[in-house]
Design an enzyme around this catalytic site. Structure first.
Site, short mmCIF file in Angstrom:
data_model
loop_
_atom_site.label_atom_id
_atom_site.label_comp_id
_atom_site.label_asym_id
_atom_site.label_seq_id
_atom_site.Cartn_x
_atom_site.Cartn_y
_atom_site.Cartn_z
N SER A 14 8.36 0.92 -3.40
CA SER A 14 7.43 0.77 -2.69
C SER A 14 6.02 0.79 -3.21
N LEU A 16 2.42 1.70 -4.89
CA LEU A 16 2.37 1.71 -6.35
C LEU A 16 3.37 1.44 -7.19
N ASP A 58 17.54 10.50 -5.87
CA ASP A 58 16.54 11.70 -5.47
C ASP A 58 15.97 12.12 -6.52
N VAL A 59 14.66 12.08 -6.84
CA VAL A 59 13.92 12.45 -8.21
C VAL A 59 14.42 13.96 -8.18
N CYS A 85 6.20 7.50 -9.79
CA CYS A 85 5.53 7.20 -8.56
C CYS A 85 6.08 7.87 -7.49
N SER A 149 -3.28 12.49 -7.78
CA SER A 149 -3.96 12.16 -6.60
C SER A 149 -5.36 12.70 -6.78
N TYR A 162 0.18 19.16 -0.53
CA TYR A 162 0.14 17.92 -1.25
C TYR A 162 -0.90 18.15 -2.27
N THR A 197 -1.17 1.17 0.80
CA THR A 197 0.43 1.13 0.74
C THR A 197 0.93 1.58 1.73
C1 CAA Z 1 -2.40 9.79 -0.22
C2 CAA Z 1 -3.37 10.32 -1.40
O1 CAA Z 1 -3.10 10.93 -2.34
C3 CAA Z 1 -4.96 10.05 -1.22
C4 CAA Z 1 -5.23 11.09 0.05
O2 CAA Z 1 -5.10 12.16 -0.05
S1 CAA Z 1 -5.94 10.20 1.46
C5 CAA Z 1 -6.57 11.58 2.57
C6 CAA Z 1 -5.60 12.07 3.13
N1 CAA Z 1 -6.03 13.07 4.09
C7 CAA Z 1 -5.39 13.58 4.88
O3 CAA Z 1 -4.23 13.20 5.21
C8 CAA Z 1 -5.78 14.54 5.90
C9 CAA Z 1 -4.97 15.33 6.48
N2 CAA Z 1 -5.68 16.02 7.73
C10 CAA Z 1 -5.29 15.58 8.94
O4 CAA Z 1 -4.81 14.76 9.04
C11 CAA Z 1 -5.86 16.64 10.00
O5 CAA Z 1 -7.02 17.27 9.46
C12 CAA Z 1 -4.73 17.71 10.33
C13 CAA Z 1 -3.87 16.91 11.21
C14 CAA Z 1 -4.32 18.65 9.17
C15 CAA Z 1 -5.65 18.70 11.29
O6 CAA Z 1 -5.90 17.96 12.53
P1 CAA Z 1 -6.53 18.81 13.82
O7 CAA Z 1 -6.06 20.32 13.71
O8 CAA Z 1 -6.24 18.13 14.76
O9 CAA Z 1 -7.83 19.07 13.49
P2 CAA Z 1 -9.07 18.03 14.16
O10 CAA Z 1 -9.28 18.64 15.57
O11 CAA Z 1 -8.66 16.68 14.21
O12 CAA Z 1 -10.41 18.37 13.46
C16 CAA Z 1 -10.87 19.76 13.17
C17 CAA Z 1 -12.21 19.56 12.31
O13 CAA Z 1 -11.55 19.12 10.97
C18 CAA Z 1 -12.25 17.63 10.63
N3 CAA Z 1 -11.44 16.94 10.14
C19 CAA Z 1 -9.81 16.80 10.31
N4 CAA Z 1 -9.52 15.96 9.54
C20 CAA Z 1 -10.30 15.47 8.78
C21 CAA Z 1 -10.28 14.41 7.56
N5 CAA Z 1 -9.26 13.81 7.27
N6 CAA Z 1 -11.39 14.41 7.24
C22 CAA Z 1 -12.72 15.01 7.45
N7 CAA Z 1 -12.40 15.74 8.44
C23 CAA Z 1 -11.71 16.16 9.17
C24 CAA Z 1 -12.51 17.06 11.94
O14 CAA Z 1 -13.90 15.92 12.04
C25 CAA Z 1 -13.20 18.29 13.10
O15 CAA Z 1 -14.14 18.71 12.39
P3 CAA Z 1 -15.34 19.58 13.56
O16 CAA Z 1 -14.58 21.02 13.86
O17 CAA Z 1 -16.69 19.63 12.90
O18 CAA Z 1 -15.25 18.97 14.79
N1 NAI Z 2 -1.45 5.29 -1.65
C1 NAI Z 2 -2.41 5.97 -2.00
O1 NAI Z 2 -3.53 5.85 -1.71
C2 NAI Z 2 -2.24 7.14 -2.96
C3 NAI Z 2 -0.98 7.36 -3.48
N2 NAI Z 2 -0.71 8.39 -4.35
C4 NAI Z 2 0.60 8.85 -4.88
O2 NAI Z 2 1.06 7.58 -5.56
C5 NAI Z 2 2.83 7.79 -5.35
C6 NAI Z 2 3.15 6.46 -4.61
O3 NAI Z 2 2.60 6.40 -3.46
P1 NAI Z 2 2.79 4.97 -2.50
O4 NAI Z 2 3.17 3.80 -3.56
O5 NAI Z 2 1.35 5.19 -1.92
O6 NAI Z 2 3.80 5.57 -1.53
P2 NAI Z 2 5.02 4.97 -0.83
O7 NAI Z 2 5.34 5.58 0.23
O8 NAI Z 2 4.64 3.35 -0.82
O9 NAI Z 2 5.99 4.92 -2.08
C7 NAI Z 2 6.56 6.20 -2.55
C8 NAI Z 2 7.90 5.90 -2.99
O10 NAI Z 2 8.56 7.20 -3.14
C9 NAI Z 2 9.92 7.31 -2.57
N3 NAI Z 2 10.44 8.65 -2.73
C10 NAI Z 2 10.00 9.73 -1.98
N4 NAI Z 2 10.54 10.68 -2.07
C11 NAI Z 2 11.48 10.54 -3.13
C12 NAI Z 2 12.45 11.28 -3.78
N5 NAI Z 2 12.80 12.51 -3.48
N6 NAI Z 2 13.27 10.50 -4.73
C13 NAI Z 2 13.05 9.14 -5.00
N7 NAI Z 2 11.94 8.47 -4.36
C14 NAI Z 2 11.44 9.01 -3.43
C15 NAI Z 2 9.86 6.70 -1.27
O11 NAI Z 2 11.07 6.11 -1.01
C16 NAI Z 2 8.86 5.49 -1.63
O12 NAI Z 2 9.54 4.03 -1.95
C17 NAI Z 2 3.03 9.06 -4.77
O13 NAI Z 2 3.18 9.89 -5.60
C18 NAI Z 2 1.77 9.22 -3.91
O14 NAI Z 2 1.51 10.71 -3.80
C19 NAI Z 2 -1.70 9.14 -4.99
C20 NAI Z 2 -3.10 8.93 -4.47
C21 NAI Z 2 -3.40 7.78 -3.64
#
Ligand code: CAA
Ligand code: NAI
Length: 255
Positions: A14, A16, A58-59, A85, A149, A162, A197
């Site tokens: 999946s 990346l 499973d890694v 990944c 990340s 995370y 993704t």
């Molecule tokens: C995958 C990668 O590797 C790349 C990344 O990291 S991508 C970024 C991923 N980010 C996330 O997943 C964010 C995770 N956080 C959340 O989903 C939510 O904050 C949470 C579910 C943990 C909490 O939600 P909640 O308790 O309902 O809070 P909520 O009432 O929505 O927000 C409270 C405050 O935090 C802020 N906030 C919440 N989530 C936020 C976000 N993601 N970004 C900015 N502000 C955020 C809200 O704007 C709000 O601000 P105010 O108090 O000023 O109004």
């Molecule tokens: N998509 C994004 O924006 C970002 C992703 N990443 C990281 O990049 C990597 C790849 O992510 P994506 O491709 O976006 O996600 P994805 O969810 O598309 O792919 C992740 C894959 O990892 C596999 N996986 C999960 N747990 C596992 C386990 N225990 N053993 C073996 N395989 C397992 C899943 O089955 C899936 O196929 C992850 O480590 C993620 O944290 C980091 C920053 C940003």
């Protein structure tokens, strides 16, 4: 370009990981896709047809990873490159004051187990196999690439588990590179920003849009192929070692 090279990609079914598998194959490599039994790994391998195998793992399991390495040897005879990944994302506040509920400890532990310990498990077992390769003219035997990340550096609200897991991957990159330097094995970590993704698509579209709007340039989510391109560059450039590279369009995530 990578004729004869053998890669193993965890999370290769999946996002990346899959893009990386495709890039390595395009460049003439052979690839073992390692992913959960529940993943579309088998179909992915079928679609990609030649020079590719799927091993369900499973890694976090020593037995599964050893089995994948054995299959790699049986099928392709060697291992040159590992790309870690596999990963999971969690989003929970450390304490929910509305529900008077602390962060579930099991969920924190599982995130660390998959993202950090799982990555380490694959590295420690794969290093032995890569170390069996004859060194090239530069003394190199192989390359290990990990995926952290930007959340390792600027984790958002809810990202304690995370971010901790990914910061662990960043933190172990240099010491492992030093550990493996004598064997000529390089270790490099990529810290992606926001890539489209299935993991990213778990977020609601408005959340994706608002995150996307914070990327300075290019102001969009990254394409998985752009991650794969960096994997290719890391493999090609022998001076890259012991470093974490942000791949994020200069994004610094807001709280
Ligand atoms: C995958 C990668 O590797 C790349 C990344 O990291 S991508 C970024 C991923 N980010 C996330 O997943 C964010 C995770 N956080 C959340 O989903 C939510 O904050 C949470 C579910 C943990 C909490 O939600 P909640 O308790 O309902 O809070 P909520 O009432 O929505 O927000 C409270 C405050 O935090 C802020 N906030 C919440 N989530 C936020 C976000 N993601 N970004 C900015 N502000 C955020 C809200 O704007 C709000 O601000 P105010 O108090 O000023 O109004
Ligand atoms: N998509 C994004 O924006 C970002 C992703 N990443 C990281 O990049 C990597 C790849 O992510 P994506 O491709 O976006 O996600 P994805 O969810 O598309 O792919 C992740 C894959 O990892 C596999 N996986 C999960 N747990 C596992 C386990 N225990 N053993 C073996 N395989 C397992 C899943 O089955 C899936 O196929 C992850 O480590 C993620 O944290 C980091 C920053 C940003």
């Amino acid at each position: 370009m990578f004729k004869g090279l053998v890669g193993l990609v965890t999370g290769g079914a999946s996002g990346l990981g899959r893009a990386t598998v495709e890039q390595l194959l395009k460049q003439g490599g052979r690839v073992v896709i390692c992913d959960l039994p529940s993943s579309p790994g088998q179909e992915t391998a079928k679609q990609l047809k030649e020079n590719v195998a799927f091993v369900p793992i499973d890694v976090t399991s020593e037995k599964d990873v050893k089995n994948a390495l054995q299959t790699t040897v049986d099928k392709f005879g060697r291992l040159d490159v590992v790309v870690n990944c596999a990963g999971v994302a969690t989003a929970t506040r450390v304490y929910n004051f509305k529900k008077e509920q602390p962060f579930d400890l099991k969920s924190f532990q599982r995130t660390i187990e998959v993202n950090l310990i799982g990555t380490f498990n694959v590295i420690r077992l794969a290093a032995g196999l890569i170390g069996k390769n004859a060194p090239d003219a530069d003394g190199q035997r192989g390359v290990i690439i990990n995926t952290a990340s930007v959340a390792a550096f600027d984790g958002q609200i809810g990202q304690a588990a995370y971010s901790a897991s990914k910061a662990g991957v960043v933190g172990m990159t240099l010491p492992i590179a030093r550990d493996l330097a004598k064997q000529g094995i390089r270790v490099v970590t990529i810290a992606p920003g926001l890539f489209r993704t299935p993991m990213m698509e778990m977020l609601p579209e408005p959340a994706i849009k608002s995150l996307e709007a914070t990327v300075p340039f290019p102001p969009r989510l990254g394409h998985p192929s752009e991650f794969a391109l960096l994997v290719q560059s890391i493999i090609q450039n022998p001076m890259l070692n012991g470093e974490t590279i942000r791949l994020d369009g200069s994004l610094r995530m807001q709280p």
